[in-house]
Scaffold this motif. Structure first.
Motif, mmCIF file in Angstrom:
data_model
loop_
_atom_site.group_PDB
_atom_site.id
_atom_site.type_symbol
_atom_site.label_atom_id
_atom_site.label_comp_id
_atom_site.label_asym_id
_atom_site.label_seq_id
_atom_site.Cartn_x
_atom_site.Cartn_y
_atom_site.Cartn_z
ATOM 1 N N GLY A 15 11.769 50.088 8.896
ATOM 2 C CA GLY A 15 11.395 49.630 7.566
ATOM 3 C C GLY A 15 12.078 48.332 7.184
ATOM 4 N N PHE A 16 12.992 47.846 8.025
ATOM 5 C CA PHE A 16 13.730 46.619 7.717
ATOM 6 C C PHE A 16 13.173 45.467 8.535
ATOM 7 C CE2 PHE A 16 16.707 50.144 7.157
ATOM 8 C CZ PHE A 16 17.035 49.970 5.822
ATOM 9 N N LYS A 17 13.045 44.354 7.875
ATOM 10 C CA LYS A 17 12.574 43.149 8.559
ATOM 11 C C LYS A 17 13.460 41.984 8.129
ATOM 12 C CE LYS A 17 7.767 44.507 8.831
ATOM 13 N NZ LYS A 17 6.391 44.188 8.485
ATOM 14 N N THR A 18 13.770 41.117 9.036
ATOM 15 C CA THR A 18 14.587 39.952 8.711
ATOM 16 C C THR A 18 13.687 38.817 8.288
ATOM 17 O OG1 THR A 18 14.558 39.238 11.003
ATOM 18 C CG2 THR A 18 16.426 40.581 10.299
ATOM 19 N N PRO A 19 14.171 38.064 7.310
ATOM 20 C CA PRO A 19 13.361 36.914 6.885
ATOM 21 C C PRO A 19 13.292 35.863 7.995
ATOM 22 C CG PRO A 19 15.169 37.333 5.339
ATOM 23 C CD PRO A 19 15.344 38.248 6.479
ATOM 24 N N ASP A 20 12.332 35.013 7.872
ATOM 25 C CA ASP A 20 12.160 33.949 8.864
ATOM 26 C C ASP A 20 13.365 33.005 8.810
ATOM 27 O OD1 ASP A 20 9.716 34.984 9.561
ATOM 28 O OD2 ASP A 20 8.598 33.722 8.129
ATOM 29 N N ASN A 21 13.840 32.578 9.957
ATOM 30 C CA ASN A 21 14.961 31.643 10.131
ATOM 31 C C ASN A 21 16.270 32.162 9.487
ATOM 32 O OD1 ASN A 21 13.226 29.858 11.472
ATOM 33 N ND2 ASN A 21 12.625 28.894 9.532
ATOM 34 N N TYR A 22 16.446 33.455 9.423
ATOM 35 C CA TYR A 22 17.644 34.049 8.818
ATOM 36 C C TYR A 22 18.873 33.801 9.690
ATOM 37 C CZ TYR A 22 20.928 37.551 7.069
ATOM 38 O OH TYR A 22 22.041 38.184 6.580
ATOM 39 N N PHE A 23 18.742 34.013 10.976
ATOM 40 C CA PHE A 23 19.884 33.876 11.869
ATOM 41 C C PHE A 23 20.254 32.420 12.125
ATOM 42 C CE2 PHE A 23 18.335 38.158 12.883
ATOM 43 C CZ PHE A 23 19.498 38.874 12.668
ATOM 44 N N ASP A 24 19.358 31.502 11.810
ATOM 45 C CA ASP A 24 19.671 30.078 12.000
ATOM 46 C C ASP A 24 20.737 29.617 10.991
ATOM 47 O OD1 ASP A 24 17.811 30.009 13.990
ATOM 48 O OD2 ASP A 24 16.201 29.226 12.698
ATOM 49 N N SER A 25 20.666 30.107 9.743
ATOM 50 C CA SER A 25 21.618 29.662 8.715
ATOM 51 C C SER A 25 22.734 30.695 8.465
ATOM 52 C CB SER A 25 20.862 29.384 7.418
ATOM 53 O OG SER A 25 20.250 30.565 6.956
ATOM 54 N N LEU A 26 22.761 31.796 9.216
ATOM 55 C CA LEU A 26 23.754 32.855 8.987
ATOM 56 C C LEU A 26 25.178 32.384 9.267
ATOM 57 C CD1 LEU A 26 24.327 35.821 8.308
ATOM 58 C CD2 LEU A 26 24.111 36.299 10.743
ATOM 59 N N SER A 27 25.416 31.728 10.362
ATOM 60 C CA SER A 27 26.770 31.298 10.711
ATOM 61 C C SER A 27 27.316 30.304 9.693
ATOM 62 C CB SER A 27 26.794 30.702 12.121
ATOM 63 O OG SER A 27 25.959 29.548 12.167
#
Length: 138
Positions: A15-27
């Motif tokens: 049921g969980f989905k990550t938004p687009d380009n989430y891991f690009d700006s996470l760090s």
């Protein structure tokens, strides 16, 4: 019993989905939050507990010392009149004549000023006392 293989079973969609380009700006976000936390002042708990425990120990010490010291100082300085009178009456070999010999003129004047008897009081004492002759002779 049938063999169960994880790869062949039905897959349940998460049921969980990550938004687009989430891991690009996470760090970049994580590093930014770490830098902000470095500015915060940290007070260690072990120092705080030491001050509180010392204050509590001092308060308890004072609470026990004050009544004890107060009791010893008052008891040693003051002499109760009733205790002195009881001692002189029952524990010593003094009689009324020995005490009278020690009185001087000033003491006798003080006794005369303090004793103010009315005639009615004297009459009541003499009327109710069966040993009038002993009182008169003393």
């Amino acid at each position: 019993m049938k063999e169960f293989k994880l790869e062949n079973g039905q897959k349940i969609a998460s049921g969980f989905k990550t938004p687009d380009n989430y891991f690009d700006s996470l760090s970049a976000k994580v590093l930014e939050q770490i830098e902000q936390e470095k500015e915060a002042k940290v007070i260690p708990l072990y120092k705080r507990k030491k001050v509180i425990s010392i204050a509590a120990a001092a308060a308890i010490f004072i609470a026990f010392i004050i009544p004890t010291a107060n009791h010893y100082y008052k008891a040693s300085k003051e002499l109760d009149e009733a205790t002195l009178e009881t001692y002189l009456a029952y524990e010593s070999n003094l009689n009324q004549y020995d005490l009278i010999k020690e009185l001087d003129a000033k003491d006798i004047d003080k006794l005369n000023k303090n004793v103010a008897l009315e005639e009615e009081t004297l009459e009541d004492i003499l009327a109710t006392n069966p040993n009038i002759e002993n009182l008169i002779s003393e």
